[in-house]
Design a protein around this motif. Sequence first.
Motif, PDB file in Angstrom:
ATOM      1  N   GLU A  47     -63.500 -40.508  49.405  1.00 27.77           N
ATOM      2  CA  GLU A  47     -64.029 -40.390  50.849  1.00 27.77           C
ATOM      3  C   GLU A  47     -64.572 -39.735  51.303  1.00 27.77           C
ATOM      4  O   GLU A  47     -66.072 -40.047  51.631  1.00 27.77           O
ATOM      5  CB  GLU A  47     -62.844 -39.992  50.927  1.00 27.77           C
ATOM      6  N   GLU A  48     -65.234 -38.665  50.549  1.00 25.27           N
ATOM      7  CA  GLU A  48     -66.101 -37.708  50.926  1.00 25.27           C
ATOM      8  C   GLU A  48     -67.158 -37.487  50.780  1.00 25.27           C
ATOM      9  O   GLU A  48     -68.667 -37.389  50.370  1.00 25.27           O
ATOM     10  CB  GLU A  48     -65.434 -35.862  50.587  1.00 25.27           C
ATOM     11  N   PHE A  49     -66.615 -38.419  48.826  1.00 23.22           N
ATOM     12  CA  PHE A  49     -68.101 -38.261  47.765  1.00 23.22           C
ATOM     13  C   PHE A  49     -68.750 -39.749  48.533  1.00 23.22           C
ATOM     14  O   PHE A  49     -69.799 -39.262  48.907  1.00 23.22           O
ATOM     15  CB  PHE A  49     -67.753 -38.112  46.178  1.00 23.22           C
ATOM     16  N   ILE A  50     -68.065 -40.598  49.046  1.00 21.41           N
ATOM     17  CA  ILE A  50     -69.569 -41.668  49.317  1.00 21.41           C
ATOM     18  C   ILE A  50     -70.183 -41.424  50.134  1.00 21.41           C
ATOM     19  O   ILE A  50     -71.134 -42.158  50.532  1.00 21.41           O
ATOM     20  CB  ILE A  50     -67.933 -42.790  49.012  1.00 21.41           C
ATOM     21  N   THR A  55     -76.200 -42.818  51.192  1.00 26.87           N
ATOM     22  CA  THR A  55     -77.242 -43.582  51.334  1.00 26.87           C
ATOM     23  C   THR A  55     -78.747 -42.780  49.662  1.00 26.87           C
ATOM     24  O   THR A  55     -79.317 -43.394  49.290  1.00 26.87           O
ATOM     25  CB  THR A  55     -77.900 -42.585  52.429  1.00 26.87           C
ATOM     26  N   GLN A  56     -77.524 -42.256  48.923  1.00 26.24           N
ATOM     27  CA  GLN A  56     -78.161 -41.280  47.806  1.00 26.24           C
ATOM     28  C   GLN A  56     -77.362 -41.327  46.801  1.00 26.24           C
ATOM     29  O   GLN A  56     -77.770 -40.785  46.345  1.00 26.24           O
ATOM     30  CB  GLN A  56     -78.841 -40.558  48.354  1.00 26.24           C
ATOM     31  N   ILE A  57     -76.515 -42.169  46.595  1.00 22.36           N
ATOM     32  CA  ILE A  57     -76.231 -42.779  45.473  1.00 22.36           C
ATOM     33  C   ILE A  57     -76.670 -42.657  43.921  1.00 22.36           C
ATOM     34  O   ILE A  57     -76.301 -41.661  42.424  1.00 22.36           O
ATOM     35  CB  ILE A  57     -74.737 -43.961  44.918  1.00 22.36           C
ATOM     36  N   LYS A 107     -62.143 -36.867  36.382  1.00 25.36           N
ATOM     37  CA  LYS A 107     -63.484 -36.322  36.175  1.00 25.36           C
ATOM     38  C   LYS A 107     -64.021 -36.976  35.078  1.00 25.36           C
ATOM     39  O   LYS A 107     -63.538 -37.510  34.208  1.00 25.36           O
ATOM     40  CB  LYS A 107     -63.689 -35.244  36.071  1.00 25.36           C
ATOM     41  N   GLY A 108     -65.804 -37.468  35.876  1.00 24.49           N
ATOM     42  CA  GLY A 108     -66.681 -38.350  35.347  1.00 24.49           C
ATOM     43  C   GLY A 108     -67.630 -38.446  35.852  1.00 24.49           C
ATOM     44  O   GLY A 108     -68.079 -37.998  36.735  1.00 24.49           O
ATOM     45  N   MET A 109     -68.350 -39.183  34.474  1.00 25.82           N
ATOM     46  CA  MET A 109     -69.876 -40.179  34.982  1.00 25.82           C
ATOM     47  C   MET A 109     -70.067 -40.362  35.754  1.00 25.82           C
ATOM     48  O   MET A 109     -69.646 -41.269  35.814  1.00 25.82           O
ATOM     49  CB  MET A 109     -71.124 -39.916  33.607  1.00 25.82           C
ATOM     50  N   VAL A 110     -71.122 -39.975  37.181  1.00 27.75           N
ATOM     51  CA  VAL A 110     -71.541 -41.539  37.848  1.00 27.75           C
ATOM     52  C   VAL A 110     -72.341 -42.458  36.896  1.00 27.75           C
ATOM     53  O   VAL A 110     -73.484 -41.479  36.529  1.00 27.75           O
ATOM     54  CB  VAL A 110     -72.172 -41.097  39.019  1.00 27.75           C
ATOM     55  N   VAL A 111     -72.196 -43.208  37.408  1.00 29.68           N
ATOM     56  CA  VAL A 111     -73.176 -44.999  36.157  1.00 29.68           C
ATOM     57  C   VAL A 111     -73.661 -45.878  37.387  1.00 29.68           C
ATOM     58  O   VAL A 111     -73.846 -46.858  37.204  1.00 29.68           O
ATOM     59  CB  VAL A 111     -72.521 -45.450  35.113  1.00 29.68           C
ATOM     60  N   GLY A 112     -73.560 -45.888  38.633  1.00 33.30           N
ATOM     61  CA  GLY A 112     -73.690 -46.428  39.978  1.00 33.30           C
ATOM     62  C   GLY A 112     -73.695 -46.788  40.834  1.00 33.30           C
ATOM     63  O   GLY A 112     -71.808 -46.596  40.469  1.00 33.30           O
ATOM     64  N   TYR A 113     -73.065 -47.572  41.785  1.00 32.24           N
ATOM     65  CA  TYR A 113     -72.993 -47.706  42.968  1.00 32.24           C
ATOM     66  C   TYR A 113     -73.211 -49.577  42.675  1.00 32.24           C
ATOM     67  O   TYR A 113     -74.116 -50.066  42.485  1.00 32.24           O
ATOM     68  CB  TYR A 113     -72.936 -47.222  44.575  1.00 32.24           C
TER      69      TYR A 113
END
Length: 129
Positions: A47-50, A55-57, A107-113
């Motif tokens: 929740e904190e991250f999102i 607006t800048q994911i 732990k992981g790598m962000v690939v998008g939203y």
Amino acid sequence: MTFLKKNKKLFIVLSLLLILGLSTYTYVFKETATVAVSKPEFKGTSEEFISNNSTQISEWNAKVIEITGIIFEINDEGVLIDENVFCQFSEHQDLKKLKKNQSVTIKGMVVGYDDLLNELKLNQCTLKN
């Protein structure tokens, strides 16, 4: 005259080519850092991250983050955390020990939203102890 004195320019050019070739080879074939050993650029709840980055994911793409949350759903492809973060695990992870409503840190790598599903997508995920 010796061979080196006669061909000094040729020797210098060959030496430079050898050095350039070795450094190019080591750069091209260097081992890439995996998510498991990379330091996360964000640690916190989903929740904190999102909420902080809604607006800048796209700026977080290909960056490693560490998310803590409650497992909402488990399937063959991965785990859904807090209904808004989908984690796709590396092949060697055993998802059978995970249970719905269990608190986990991943732990992981962000690939998008995914705007359609309103989900943050992570891949190469690993479970933190």
